[in-house]
Motif scaffolding. Structure first.
Motif, PDB file in Angstrom:
ATOM      1  N   THR A   1       1.294  -1.139  -6.400  1.00 49.64           N
ATOM      2  CA  THR A   1       1.184  -0.198  -5.295  1.00 49.64           C
ATOM      3  C   THR A   1       0.234   0.911  -5.692  1.00 49.64           C
ATOM      4  OG1 THR A   1       2.475   1.082  -3.685  1.00 49.64           O
ATOM      5  CG2 THR A   1       3.178   1.194  -5.985  1.00 49.64           C
ATOM      6  N   ARG A   2       0.111   1.926  -4.858  1.00 52.30           N
ATOM      7  CA  ARG A   2      -0.891   2.950  -5.114  1.00 52.30           C
ATOM      8  C   ARG A   2      -0.267   4.328  -5.191  1.00 52.30           C
ATOM      9  NH1 ARG A   2      -4.009   3.681   0.726  1.00 52.30           N
ATOM     10  NH2 ARG A   2      -2.159   4.274   1.916  1.00 52.30           N
ATOM     11  N   GLY A   3      -0.910   5.224  -5.947  1.00 56.69           N
ATOM     12  CA  GLY A   3      -0.518   6.619  -5.983  1.00 56.69           C
ATOM     13  C   GLY A   3       0.511   6.932  -7.049  1.00 56.69           C
ATOM     14  N   GLU A   4       0.497   8.162  -7.526  1.00 55.61           N
ATOM     15  CA  GLU A   4       1.424   8.564  -8.581  1.00 55.61           C
ATOM     16  C   GLU A   4       2.877   8.466  -8.144  1.00 55.61           C
ATOM     17  OE1 GLU A   4       0.951   9.311 -11.777  1.00 55.61           O
ATOM     18  OE2 GLU A   4      -1.104   8.670 -11.436  1.00 55.61           O
ATOM     19  N   SER A   5       3.147   8.719  -6.843  1.00 54.10           N
ATOM     20  CA  SER A   5       4.528   8.672  -6.379  1.00 54.10           C
ATOM     21  C   SER A   5       5.112   7.280  -6.445  1.00 54.10           C
ATOM     22  CB  SER A   5       4.633   9.202  -4.950  1.00 54.10           C
ATOM     23  OG  SER A   5       3.837   8.441  -4.072  1.00 54.10           O
TER      24      SER A   5
ATOM     25  N   VAL B   1       0.554   0.919 -10.942  1.00 54.81           N
ATOM     26  CA  VAL B   1       0.072   1.920 -10.003  1.00 54.81           C
ATOM     27  C   VAL B   1      -1.449   1.854  -9.933  1.00 54.81           C
ATOM     28  CG1 VAL B   1      -0.031   4.379  -9.437  1.00 54.81           C
ATOM     29  CG2 VAL B   1       2.042   3.405 -10.466  1.00 54.81           C
ATOM     30  N   ILE B   2      -1.969   1.642  -8.730  1.00 53.46           N
ATOM     31  CA  ILE B   2      -3.407   1.529  -8.514  1.00 53.46           C
ATOM     32  C   ILE B   2      -3.894   2.790  -7.812  1.00 53.46           C
ATOM     33  CG2 ILE B   2      -5.235   0.193  -7.405  1.00 53.46           C
ATOM     34  CD1 ILE B   2      -3.810  -1.255  -9.660  1.00 53.46           C
TER      35      ILE B   2
ATOM     36  N   PRO C   1       0.797  -1.226   0.000  1.00 51.59           N
ATOM     37  CA  PRO C   1       0.000   0.000   0.000  1.00 51.59           C
ATOM     38  C   PRO C   1       0.825   1.268   0.000  1.00 51.59           C
ATOM     39  CG  PRO C   1       0.123  -0.854   2.220  1.00 51.59           C
ATOM     40  CD  PRO C   1       0.833  -1.856   1.340  1.00 51.59           C
ATOM     41  N   GLU C   2       2.107   1.154   0.291  1.00 47.42           N
ATOM     42  CA  GLU C   2       2.954   2.335   0.425  1.00 47.42           C
ATOM     43  C   GLU C   2       3.753   2.554  -0.853  1.00 47.42           C
ATOM     44  OE1 GLU C   2       2.612   4.268   2.882  1.00 47.42           O
ATOM     45  OE2 GLU C   2       1.327   2.925   4.024  1.00 47.42           O
ATOM     46  N   PRO C   3       3.579   3.690  -1.536  1.00 47.32           N
ATOM     47  CA  PRO C   3       4.225   3.892  -2.834  1.00 47.32           C
ATOM     48  C   PRO C   3       5.741   3.936  -2.787  1.00 47.32           C
ATOM     49  CG  PRO C   3       3.153   5.910  -2.077  1.00 47.32           C
ATOM     50  CD  PRO C   3       2.697   4.810  -1.168  1.00 47.32           C
ATOM     51  N   ASN C   4       6.325   4.265  -1.640  1.00 48.78           N
ATOM     52  CA  ASN C   4       7.786   4.361  -1.572  1.00 48.78           C
ATOM     53  C   ASN C   4       8.396   3.338  -0.625  1.00 48.78           C
ATOM     54  OD1 ASN C   4       8.173   6.580  -3.408  1.00 48.78           O
ATOM     55  ND2 ASN C   4       7.207   7.873  -1.859  1.00 48.78           N
ATOM     56  N   ARG C   5       7.775   2.153  -0.537  1.00 49.48           N
ATOM     57  CA  ARG C   5       8.304   1.095   0.314  1.00 49.48           C
ATOM     58  C   ARG C   5       9.517   0.459  -0.349  1.00 49.48           C
ATOM     59  NH1 ARG C   5       4.880  -1.773   3.754  1.00 49.48           N
ATOM     60  NH2 ARG C   5       6.457  -3.400   3.744  1.00 49.48           N
ATOM     61  N   VAL C   6      10.699   0.908   0.063  1.00 51.47           N
ATOM     62  CA  VAL C   6      11.937   0.396  -0.520  1.00 51.47           C
ATOM     63  C   VAL C   6      12.067  -1.102  -0.269  1.00 51.47           C
ATOM     64  CG1 VAL C   6      14.451   0.530  -0.411  1.00 51.47           C
ATOM     65  CG2 VAL C   6      13.093   2.627  -0.358  1.00 51.47           C
ATOM     66  N   ASP C   7      11.573  -1.587   0.900  1.00 50.33           N
ATOM     67  CA  ASP C   7      11.744  -3.008   1.196  1.00 50.33           C
ATOM     68  C   ASP C   7      10.969  -3.884   0.214  1.00 50.33           C
ATOM     69  OD1 ASP C   7       9.092  -4.062   2.460  1.00 50.33           O
ATOM     70  OD2 ASP C   7       9.438  -2.181   3.482  1.00 50.33           O
TER      71      ASP C   7
END
Length: 241
Positions: free
Chosen positions: A91-95, A115-116, A65-71
């Motif tokens: 994942t979600r969001g433009e970022s 991207v969802i 759910p987190e757009p910048n989850r590096v893991d």
């Protein structure tokens, strides 16, 4: 094994090994419970996504759910090729479009990211699309070739409620089982919590995680067998073939 560690007590070792082998042969869904730090969950998740040396390589999907989850990206990097035939990130969001390059210490090859921005229906359709594409690339997926890590269950519960989340899980697990895939869903709650008790019947096994003495342990509970493993250590960077 599906995840790193020993086989439990000697008298239960054969039964445990047989139960794990059956999960691989038939395809399975695991509910991963227990509250542990994100990086330690990622270690456990990576063991379930597979060994980077596996032949054929595992076809892996991480849903976060987190757009910048590096893991999430790291798990894909550590467990096999990153080309679109073998690795996908949802994942979600433009970022999210920059998520795959968020960790500049890693090489620049990145997994294809879906991207969802919409509904739970869109999420389910995207997962189904990825499974179909992997099946096409493989010319028919072999047992345990498709792997998925699904990190979004808490988000589904808070956004859509238990009934919608239950229906979503039922459909998504059936799609994965249809190609004999191995999929795991994270729910950071205790084993005896009400919501875990609600969802456990959907899954072939429930895997508890705990932090003990600075290390990560796991304990397996099999749905259709009167069998629970000992607490077993998960070694960092240990992967199942």
């Amino acid at each position: 094994m599906l995840a790193g560690g020993g086989m439990g007590p000697d008298d239960d070792g054969v039964s445990f090994a047989h139960a794990l082998a059956t999960l691989k042969e038939q395809g399975s869904a695991l509910l991963v419970v227990g509250s542990v730090p994100e990086e330690l969950f990622a270690d456990a998740s990576a063991t379930m996504l597979g060994d980077p040396a596996a032949d054929p390589p595992r076809r892996r999907l991480v849903v976060t759910p987190e757009p910048n989850r590096v893991d999430a990206v790291r798990r894909l990097r550590e467990t096999g090729p990153l080309s679109s035939e073998y690795a996908r990130l949802v994942t979600r969001g433009e970022s999210a479009r920059s998520a795959a390059t968020a960790d500049h210490s890693l090489d620049q090859v990145t997994p294809r990211t879906h991207v969802i921005d919409g509904s739970i229906r869109e999420l389910g359709a995207t997962i189904a699309e990825v499974i179909d594409e992997f099946d096409l690339f493989a010319g028919g997926l072999a047992p345990a070739e498709f792997r998925m890590a699904f990190d979004c269950l808490p988000t589904l519960l808070s956004t859509y409620g238990r009934e919608a989340a239950f229906r979503f899980l039922h459909v998504t697990i059936a799609q994965a089982r249809a190609v004999s895939g191995l999929v795991h869903f994270r729910l950071p709650r205790t084993l005896d919590s009400e919501v875990v008790r609600l969802f456990r019947p959907l899954f072939d096994a429930t895997v508890e995680l705990r932090l003990e003495g600075g290390g990560l342990d796991q304990r397996w509970h099999f749905r259709d067998r009167d069998l629970t493993s000992d607490w077993l250590p998960i070694e960092r960077s240990a992967h199942e073939k």
